[in-house]
Design an enzyme around this catalytic site. Structure first.
Site, PDB file in Angstrom:
ATOM      1  N   THR A  19      38.666  96.313  87.169  1.00 30.32           N
ATOM      2  CA  THR A  19      37.499  95.790  87.876  1.00 30.32           C
ATOM      3  C   THR A  19      36.300  95.646  86.940  1.00 30.32           C
ATOM      4  OG1 THR A  19      35.802  96.500  89.459  1.00 30.32           O
ATOM      5  CG2 THR A  19      37.189  98.210  88.602  1.00 30.32           C
ATOM      6  N   ASP A  20      35.390  94.732  87.293  1.00 30.75           N
ATOM      7  CA  ASP A  20      34.159  94.588  86.499  1.00 30.75           C
ATOM      8  C   ASP A  20      33.280  95.832  86.621  1.00 30.75           C
ATOM      9  OD1 ASP A  20      33.359  94.203  89.153  1.00 30.75           O
ATOM     10  OD2 ASP A  20      32.116  92.440  88.737  1.00 30.75           O
ATOM     11  N   GLU A  21      33.575  96.692  87.620  1.00 35.35           N
ATOM     12  CA  GLU A  21      32.723  97.866  87.817  1.00 35.35           C
ATOM     13  C   GLU A  21      32.837  98.869  86.670  1.00 35.35           C
ATOM     14  OE1 GLU A  21      32.472  99.477  91.727  1.00 35.35           O
ATOM     15  OE2 GLU A  21      33.110  97.598  92.640  1.00 35.35           O
ATOM     16  N   TYR A  61      34.998 106.189  91.574  1.00 34.98           N
ATOM     17  CA  TYR A  61      36.005 105.117  91.600  1.00 34.98           C
ATOM     18  C   TYR A  61      36.017 104.363  90.274  1.00 34.98           C
ATOM     19  CZ  TYR A  61      37.646 100.295  92.217  1.00 34.98           C
ATOM     20  OH  TYR A  61      38.267  99.082  92.027  1.00 34.98           O
ATOM     21  N   LYS A 120      38.918 103.990  87.265  1.00 35.23           N
ATOM     22  CA  LYS A 120      39.481 102.717  86.791  1.00 35.23           C
ATOM     23  C   LYS A 120      39.297 102.596  85.271  1.00 35.23           C
ATOM     24  CE  LYS A 120      41.151  99.878  88.814  1.00 35.23           C
ATOM     25  NZ  LYS A 120      42.557  99.684  89.231  1.00 35.23           N
TER      26      LYS A 120
END
Ligand SMILES: NC(=O)c1ccc[n+]([C@@H]2O[C@H](COP(=O)([O-])OP(=O)(O)OC[C@H]3O[C@@H](n4cnc5c(N)ncnc54)[C@H](O)[C@@H]3O)[C@@H](O)[C@H]2O)c1
Length: 342
Positions: free
Chosen positions: A125-127, A149, A153
């Site tokens: 994810t871009d997060e 979270y 990742k």
């Protein structure tokens, strides 16, 4: 190719399976999914009669089931969607996030190497980049995750890098933007709000709703992952983004207009993510576009189609919102005033 698609009974994984069945008639798919609260057989019902599609229930951090499927189904490549995915749930308890998103990735990497698979593609994810106030992240940007979270990742991504560097494991990582579309568990902004607004229930906007997110439709995300799998190079990371930056409030207003609902259904609430709420995500997808990928429709078109899907497919989401687990989460997380009208 024979693909092992982990997490294929969830939102993006199931849509990825649809993409593969439609675009690669020679491929077969074996799904491995634990059927957590977020996964469901009803999400893959439309594919279960296809002879190229098989389903196995189990966890990715269980090497025995992973090995068995790879051998019995003659797997060539793994595409890993399996993960705990809801930021807000990770603020309550991040234990399962570490098990699935870190240990699980490790087990799949070891299996990829042991069975000499052609590829593993790990969906991230871009997060993992954290928040950016101006400009955009590239694949070279440092990882600065801000929630349990996104940190789990990032740890999975780093395992992929380490296995490529240490052992030459042919792993590719994709980092996608905020994704929306059919079959999204109704706890993420667009699916959650569609389900609530259709019942004339209030929707919770964190603070002023000024957070900027980069949105991508799930079928564009799926085709981006597939392009990286087939055209990308091992050891590389590819951002999958559509440059659709919108403030959360802009998205909410489009949803209200599409569903013909009043602004009175908006309830601004204190931000539960406090210091951890990233204000803006933005990333460049030039590297993936260099492999020939491009998104298909505009954000407004795709968002309208998505709202229509939730209106037409109440049969899919209604049973989820009626579950005790779902109702308990919404009530305990958002508190009285929002949860009590469930
Ligand atoms: N939704 C987004 O906006 C978004 C954006 C970028 C990246 N991603 C990533 O894409 C992937 C898929 O996200 P999603 O939104 O489809 O998630 P989802 O929550 O809808 O689905 C996750 C699926 O994984 C399964 N699963 C969870 N833990 C498992 C385990 N240990 N073993 C086997 N199966 C397990 C669940 O049962 C579920 O079917 C995730 O890795 C997520 O981090 C999501």
């Amino acid at each position: 190719m024979n693909l092992l698609v982990t997490g294929g009974a969830g939102f993006i994984g199931s849509n990825y399976c649809r993409h593969v069945l439609q675009h690669h008639p020679e491929d077969s798919i074996s799904v491995l999914d634990a059927l957590t609260y977020a996964g469901s057989l009803s999400t893959i019902r439309d594919m279960e009669t296809d002879p190229r599609f098989r389903f196995h229930q189990g966890r990715i951090e269980d090497p025995k089931i992973v090995d068995r499927i790879i051998q019995e189904d003659k797997i060539d490549a793994i595409v890993n969607f399996a993960a705990e995915t809801h930021n807000d749930r990770s603020l309550i308890d991040a234990g399962d996030f570490l098990t699935s998103n870190v240990i699980g990735v490790h087990v799949l990497l070891v299996a990829t190497r042991r069975h000499k698979l052609q590829r593993m593609l790990h969906v991230s994810t871009d997060e993992v980049y954290g928040s950016i106030s101006s400009g955009e992240f590239t694949e070279e940007s440092p990882l600065m995750p801000n929630t349990p979270y996104s940190a789990s990742k990032a740890a999975g991504d780093l395992q992929c890098r380490a296995h490529f560097v240490s052992f030459g494991t042919p792993v590719i990582v994709t980092r996608g933007g905020n994704t929306y579309g059919p079959y999204q568990y109704p706890e993420k902004l667009i699916s959650f709000f569609c389900a609530r607004l259709m019942d004339n229930k209030k929707v919770p906007v964190y603070g002023e709703g000024s957070q900027v997110r980069e949105w991508i439709h799930v079928m564009d995300h799926a085709s981006g992952i597939d392009t990286a799998l087939r055209m990308g190079s091992p050891g590389q990371v590819y951002n999958v983004g559509d440059s659709n930056e919108r403030r959360n409030m802009e998205v909410v207003e489009i949803l209200l207009d599409e569903l013909g609902k009043s602004r009175e259904l908006i309830k601004h609430i204190p931000d539960p993510r406090e210091g951890a709420h990233d204000t803006r995500y933005s990333m460049s997808a030039d590297k993936l576009q260099g492999l020939g990928w491009k998104p298909s429709k505009t954000f407004e078109e795709s968002l309208r189609d998505t709202v229509r899907w939730y209106v037409d497919n109440e049969r899919w989401w209604r049973p989820i919102t009626q579950r005790l687990e779902y109702q308990t989460f919404v009530k305990s997380f958002y508190g009285p005033g929002l949860g009590e009208d469930l």
